[in-house]
Design a protein around this motif. Structure first.
Motif, PDB file in Angstrom:
ATOM      1  N   MET A   1       0.837  -1.195   0.000  1.00  0.00           N
ATOM      2  CA  MET A   1       0.000   0.000   0.000  1.00  0.00           C
ATOM      3  C   MET A   1       0.876   1.250   0.000  1.00  0.00           C
ATOM      4  N   SER A   2       0.488   2.238  -0.821  1.00  0.00           N
ATOM      5  CA  SER A   2       1.208   3.508  -0.870  1.00  0.00           C
ATOM      6  C   SER A   2       0.267   4.571  -1.417  1.00  0.00           C
ATOM      7  N   LYS A   3       0.605   5.824  -1.204  1.00  0.00           N
ATOM      8  CA  LYS A   3      -0.227   6.921  -1.701  1.00  0.00           C
ATOM      9  C   LYS A   3      -0.385   6.809  -3.212  1.00  0.00           C
ATOM     10  N   GLY A   4      -1.618   7.018  -3.697  1.00  0.00           N
ATOM     11  CA  GLY A   4      -1.875   6.946  -5.124  1.00  0.00           C
ATOM     12  C   GLY A   4      -2.464   5.626  -5.574  1.00  0.00           C
ATOM     13  N   VAL A   5      -2.479   4.623  -4.684  1.00  0.00           N
ATOM     14  CA  VAL A   5      -3.075   3.330  -5.023  1.00  0.00           C
ATOM     15  C   VAL A   5      -4.562   3.523  -5.309  1.00  0.00           C
ATOM     16  N   LEU A   6      -5.067   2.762  -6.273  1.00  0.00           N
ATOM     17  CA  LEU A   6      -6.468   2.846  -6.676  1.00  0.00           C
ATOM     18  C   LEU A   6      -7.222   1.641  -6.108  1.00  0.00           C
TER      19      LEU A   6
ATOM     20  N   MET B   1      -3.547  -6.768 -11.575  1.00  0.00           N
ATOM     21  CA  MET B   1      -4.241  -6.398 -10.350  1.00  0.00           C
ATOM     22  C   MET B   1      -3.251  -6.482  -9.196  1.00  0.00           C
ATOM     23  N   GLY B   2      -3.500  -5.723  -8.128  1.00  0.00           N
ATOM     24  CA  GLY B   2      -2.596  -5.753  -6.992  1.00  0.00           C
ATOM     25  C   GLY B   2      -3.015  -6.725  -5.907  1.00  0.00           C
ATOM     26  N   SER B   3      -4.295  -6.651  -5.515  1.00  0.00           N
ATOM     27  CA  SER B   3      -4.788  -7.490  -4.433  1.00  0.00           C
ATOM     28  C   SER B   3      -6.314  -7.500  -4.452  1.00  0.00           C
ATOM     29  N   TRP B   4      -6.899  -8.504  -3.792  1.00  0.00           N
ATOM     30  CA  TRP B   4      -8.365  -8.626  -3.689  1.00  0.00           C
ATOM     31  C   TRP B   4      -8.712  -9.231  -2.352  1.00  0.00           C
TER      32      TRP B   4
ATOM     33  N   LEU C   1     -18.480  -6.830   1.232  1.00  0.00           N
ATOM     34  CA  LEU C   1     -17.727  -5.836   0.460  1.00  0.00           C
ATOM     35  C   LEU C   1     -16.499  -6.514  -0.109  1.00  0.00           C
ATOM     36  N   THR C   2     -16.238  -6.285  -1.391  1.00  0.00           N
ATOM     37  CA  THR C   2     -14.967  -6.725  -1.958  1.00  0.00           C
ATOM     38  C   THR C   2     -14.126  -5.485  -2.247  1.00  0.00           C
ATOM     39  N   ILE C   3     -12.850  -5.590  -1.947  1.00  0.00           N
ATOM     40  CA  ILE C   3     -11.910  -4.490  -2.197  1.00  0.00           C
ATOM     41  C   ILE C   3     -10.903  -4.963  -3.237  1.00  0.00           C
ATOM     42  N   ASN C   4     -10.886  -4.292  -4.372  1.00  0.00           N
ATOM     43  CA  ASN C   4      -9.977  -4.614  -5.465  1.00  0.00           C
ATOM     44  C   ASN C   4      -8.921  -3.514  -5.537  1.00  0.00           C
ATOM     45  N   LEU C   5      -7.647  -3.865  -5.406  1.00  0.00           N
ATOM     46  CA  LEU C   5      -6.573  -2.877  -5.373  1.00  0.00           C
ATOM     47  C   LEU C   5      -5.729  -2.924  -6.647  1.00  0.00           C
ATOM     48  N   TYR C   6      -5.395  -1.724  -7.141  1.00  0.00           N
ATOM     49  CA  TYR C   6      -4.573  -1.577  -8.350  1.00  0.00           C
ATOM     50  C   TYR C   6      -3.501  -0.530  -8.072  1.00  0.00           C
ATOM     51  N   LYS C   7      -2.331  -0.709  -8.681  1.00  0.00           N
ATOM     52  CA  LYS C   7      -1.248   0.243  -8.428  1.00  0.00           C
ATOM     53  C   LYS C   7      -1.488   1.579  -9.108  1.00  0.00           C
ATOM     54  N   ASP C   8      -2.263   1.577 -10.222  1.00  0.00           N
ATOM     55  CA  ASP C   8      -2.550   2.829 -10.917  1.00  0.00           C
ATOM     56  C   ASP C   8      -3.712   2.601 -11.901  1.00  0.00           C
ATOM     57  N   TYR C   9      -4.101   3.666 -12.611  1.00  0.00           N
ATOM     58  CA  TYR C   9      -5.212   3.573 -13.561  1.00  0.00           C
ATOM     59  C   TYR C   9      -4.890   2.669 -14.750  1.00  0.00           C
ATOM     60  N   LEU C  10      -3.627   2.626 -15.176  1.00  0.00           N
ATOM     61  CA  LEU C  10      -3.250   1.775 -16.299  1.00  0.00           C
ATOM     62  C   LEU C  10      -3.535   0.318 -15.965  1.00  0.00           C
ATOM     63  N   GLN C  11      -3.133  -0.100 -14.781  1.00  0.00           N
ATOM     64  CA  GLN C  11      -3.389  -1.478 -14.361  1.00  0.00           C
ATOM     65  C   GLN C  11      -4.891  -1.726 -14.225  1.00  0.00           C
ATOM     66  N   PHE C  12      -5.610  -0.733 -13.715  1.00  0.00           N
ATOM     67  CA  PHE C  12      -7.055  -0.863 -13.537  1.00  0.00           C
ATOM     68  C   PHE C  12      -7.760  -1.086 -14.876  1.00  0.00           C
ATOM     69  N   PHE C  13      -7.459  -0.263 -15.867  1.00  0.00           N
ATOM     70  CA  PHE C  13      -8.127  -0.389 -17.166  1.00  0.00           C
ATOM     71  C   PHE C  13      -7.699  -1.654 -17.912  1.00  0.00           C
ATOM     72  N   ASN C  14      -6.450  -2.066 -17.750  1.00  0.00           N
ATOM     73  CA  ASN C  14      -6.014  -3.323 -18.361  1.00  0.00           C
ATOM     74  C   ASN C  14      -6.769  -4.507 -17.766  1.00  0.00           C
ATOM     75  N   ALA C  15      -7.031  -4.422 -16.454  1.00  0.00           N
ATOM     76  CA  ALA C  15      -7.757  -5.503 -15.786  1.00  0.00           C
ATOM     77  C   ALA C  15      -9.187  -5.603 -16.303  1.00  0.00           C
ATOM     78  N   GLN C  16      -9.785  -4.465 -16.655  1.00  0.00           N
ATOM     79  CA  GLN C  16     -11.164  -4.470 -17.157  1.00  0.00           C
ATOM     80  C   GLN C  16     -11.258  -5.160 -18.516  1.00  0.00           C
ATOM     81  N   GLU C  17     -10.151  -5.169 -19.249  1.00  0.00           N
ATOM     82  CA  GLU C  17     -10.134  -5.788 -20.577  1.00  0.00           C
ATOM     83  C   GLU C  17      -9.815  -7.281 -20.518  1.00  0.00           C
ATOM     84  N   PHE C  18      -9.429  -7.744 -19.327  1.00  0.00           N
ATOM     85  CA  PHE C  18      -9.006  -9.143 -19.205  1.00  0.00           C
ATOM     86  C   PHE C  18     -10.169 -10.098 -19.435  1.00  0.00           C
ATOM     87  N   GLU C  19      -9.939 -11.104 -20.260  1.00  0.00           N
ATOM     88  CA  GLU C  19     -10.931 -12.149 -20.494  1.00  0.00           C
ATOM     89  C   GLU C  19     -10.230 -13.493 -20.411  1.00  0.00           C
ATOM     90  N   ASP C  20     -10.716 -14.336 -19.523  1.00  0.00           N
ATOM     91  CA  ASP C  20     -10.086 -15.642 -19.325  1.00  0.00           C
ATOM     92  C   ASP C  20     -10.531 -16.607 -20.427  1.00  0.00           C
TER      93      ASP C  20
END
Length: 263
Positions: free
Chosen positions: A148-153, A190-193, A211-230
């Motif tokens: 965890m650090s400042k700026g985490v999404l 993704m960083g953590s769940w 409640l689920t908490i999904n952690l990402y290091k930044d917006y780039l990682q967040f948007f890439n995760a949204q595109e992920f398809e298994d």
């Protein structure tokens, strides 16, 4: 009756505590600040950060986060989220008393007197409206080394398990959705769940049960995760996902950025 209810809540959390490895207990507060009070609240946030650091040093709590809301159901509902971490359910339910907060404030600000501290603390409370407070226990989490650090999404997803399907929902999160999030983490998407169960408020009228908490290091990682398809998932796995989705109602999703943290 109230004393009995609290006792039952603590028993439930102690049982989940015994079943989990190094669980976390969190008090999550959703905070609303009026436009005219914004400057005073920023002062309150900075003031409380040092106070909570003393509380961590005294082992009263294990940490504190301050999140700024980026999006959600209604931007006027609340703008900030704070999380206070406790080592066990009893400490969580007891919380930190106003007297202890004043004591910690006097340690954090030794140049201020008792009256100054109490006046400052009292004014800081008036700068915000506590829209909602939830007492929660972490009951499932991914294997990761996310720092965890400042700026985490973070994406805070409020869920309400369908009545009569409480166990089915938790089983789906652990056996179906946790592995999906673990794959994202293993692939750097993704960083953590973690999955949290609500203790208070509780009952049929509660807005959420989990409640689920999904952690990402930044917006780039967040948007890439949204595109992920298994693409490797089987028809059986997809059917399990669909069944799991029907066991709960996703109430709201809140996206927030970590502005301050104390450990």
């Amino acid at each position: 009756m109230k004393k009995l209810s609290i006792t039952l809540i603590i028993v439930v959390f102690i049982l989940s505590w015994a079943q989990a490895q190094e669980p976390r207990y969190l008090v999550i507060e959703f905070i609303k600040v009026e436009t005219g009070q914004m400057y005073d609240f920023i002062e309150h946030k900075d003031f409380m950060q040092k106070v909570y650091q003393v509380a961590v040093n005294d082992k009263k709590i294990t940490g504190w986060d301050f999140w700024s809301l980026q999006s959600g159901a209604d931007s006027g509902e609340f703008q900030y989220i704070t999380i206070t971490y406790y080592k066990d359910p009893v400490s969580m339910m007891n919380g930190i008393s106003d007297d202890d907060l004043v004591k910690y404030a006097m340690i954090a600000y030794p140049h201020l007197g008792d009256k100054q501290i109490r006046d400052l603390y009292g004014r800081s409370l008036l700068s915000r409206d506590l829209a909602q407070r939830s007492y929660m226990a972490e009951i499932a989490t991914t294997k990761d080394n996310f720092k965890m650090s400042k700026g985490v999404l973070a994406s805070f997803d409020l869920m309400k398990a369908v009545e009569g399907r409480f166990d089915e929902y938790e089983k789906a999160e652990r056996e179906v959705f946790l592995p999906i999030h673990q794959k994202r983490i293993n692939r750097g998407l993704m960083g953590s769940w973690s999955l949290l169960r609500t203790a208070l408020p509780f009952g049929s009228e509660a807005k959420s049960t989990h409640l689920t908490i999904n952690l990402y290091k930044d917006y780039l990682q967040f948007f890439n995760a949204q595109e992920f398809e298994d693409l490797e998932s089987t028809a059986e796995q997809r059917a399990a996902e669909e069944k799991g989705l029907k066991s709960r109602d996703q109430k709201w999703v809140y996206l927030a950025t970590l502005e301050n943290l104390v450990r």
